[in-house]
Design an enzyme around this catalytic site. Structure first.
Site, PDB file in Angstrom:
ATOM      1  N   ASP A  49       0.833  -1.199   0.000  1.00  0.00           N
ATOM      2  CA  ASP A  49       0.000   0.000   0.000  1.00  0.00           C
ATOM      3  C   ASP A  49       0.867   1.248   0.000  1.00  0.00           C
ATOM      4  O   ASP A  49       0.577   2.232  -0.704  1.00  0.00           O
ATOM      5  CB  ASP A  49      -0.912  -0.023   1.229  1.00  0.00           C
ATOM      6  CG  ASP A  49      -1.764   1.227   1.349  1.00  0.00           C
ATOM      7  OD1 ASP A  49      -2.581   1.475   0.455  1.00  0.00           O
ATOM      8  OD2 ASP A  49      -1.610   1.960   2.351  1.00  0.00           O
ATOM      9  N   GLU A 121      -1.973  -5.373  -3.614  1.00  0.00           N
ATOM     10  CA  GLU A 121      -1.001  -4.595  -2.840  1.00  0.00           C
ATOM     11  C   GLU A 121       0.138  -5.495  -2.368  1.00  0.00           C
ATOM     12  O   GLU A 121       1.311  -5.087  -2.378  1.00  0.00           O
ATOM     13  CB  GLU A 121      -1.691  -3.930  -1.655  1.00  0.00           C
ATOM     14  CG  GLU A 121      -2.660  -2.832  -2.053  1.00  0.00           C
ATOM     15  CD  GLU A 121      -3.449  -2.281  -0.888  1.00  0.00           C
ATOM     16  OE1 GLU A 121      -4.011  -1.180  -1.027  1.00  0.00           O
ATOM     17  OE2 GLU A 121      -3.526  -2.961   0.175  1.00  0.00           O
TER      18      GLU A 121
END
Length: 229
Positions: A49, A121
């Protein structure tokens, strides 16, 4: 360590040859499948992320050299949100390679937006740890592609936009209520209602609560626009 056939195929779709294949294995392993000898992808998701955020921040600054922070922020949010990550995951058929526990697999986990977004992610983090920031950046820019140049300032998710609409008028945040849930466990259908303090409301159906909430918010925003509220 040798990758299984499905992970070799995924590696090819990613365009990255892993020097440490175990990173890719970890990136596609959901917590429902983890165990003493198998680590899930949650820590990689956390890292990915942040890597994605840095790549997108750089890309947006390079794409539009005159944009203000107020213009860049919603574009950034639209590009890194879970829905967009899940769309990219579908683009490379990441769901086919996910390692899931039986219950998650039976409930349609390979198609779930949250699982796909988290895994995307985690894969970014795996590439980052395996090949460095340059490799991760190249991956993200290639997979996100035209999204970076075409994203608009108003590309917020509907729930965020509706909450901002309410706050601008001195209202509390909208409330979301699960009206019903139908269908089998592996393919549920949720009906969610969203309601504002002044009584205005809308409903929507979708295969997950998150999607139904977004759809309900979008529907209510459309009604508000038509009424000139």
């Amino acid at each position: 360590m040798k990758l299984s056939a499905d992970l070799q195929a995924l590696s090819q779709r990613l365009g990255h040859r892993f020097e440490r294949p175990e990173l890719l294995v970890r990136a596609v392993t959901h917590s429902s499948r983890s165990g003493a000898n198998r680590t899930d992808n949650q820590r990689l998701e956390f890292l990915g992320d942040r890597v994605l955020g840095l790549v997108m921040a750089e890309a947006l600054l390079a794409e539009d050299k005159t944009a203000t922070e107020g213009q860049l922020a919603p574009r950034f949010n639209a590009l890194v949100r879970k829905e967009t990550c899940a769309d990219v995951a579908r683009q490379i058929d990441l769901g086919a390679a996910l390692k899931l526990g039986r219950s998650e697999m039976m409930s349609g986990g390979r198609r779930k937006q949250a699982l796909l977004g988290d895994a995307m992610e985690a894969v970014i983090a795996a590439v980052y740890l395996d090949g460095g920031f340059g490799a991760a950046k190249e991956l993200v820019l290639r997979l996100w592609g035209d999204r970076i140049g075409t994203v608009k300032e108003d590309a917020r998710d509907a729930k965020t936009a509706l909450q901002e609409w309410a706050q601008a008028r001195g209202m509390p945040p909208p409330s979301y209520i699960e009206v019903s849930r139908d269908g089998p466990d592996h393919a549920p259908v949720f009906v969610i209602a969203v309601k504002l303090e002044d009584g205005q409301s809308a409903e929507a159906r979708a295969g997950s609560k998150r999607q139904a909430e977004q759809a309900a918010a979008k529907s209510l925003l459309s009604l508000l626009e038509k009424s000139g509220s």
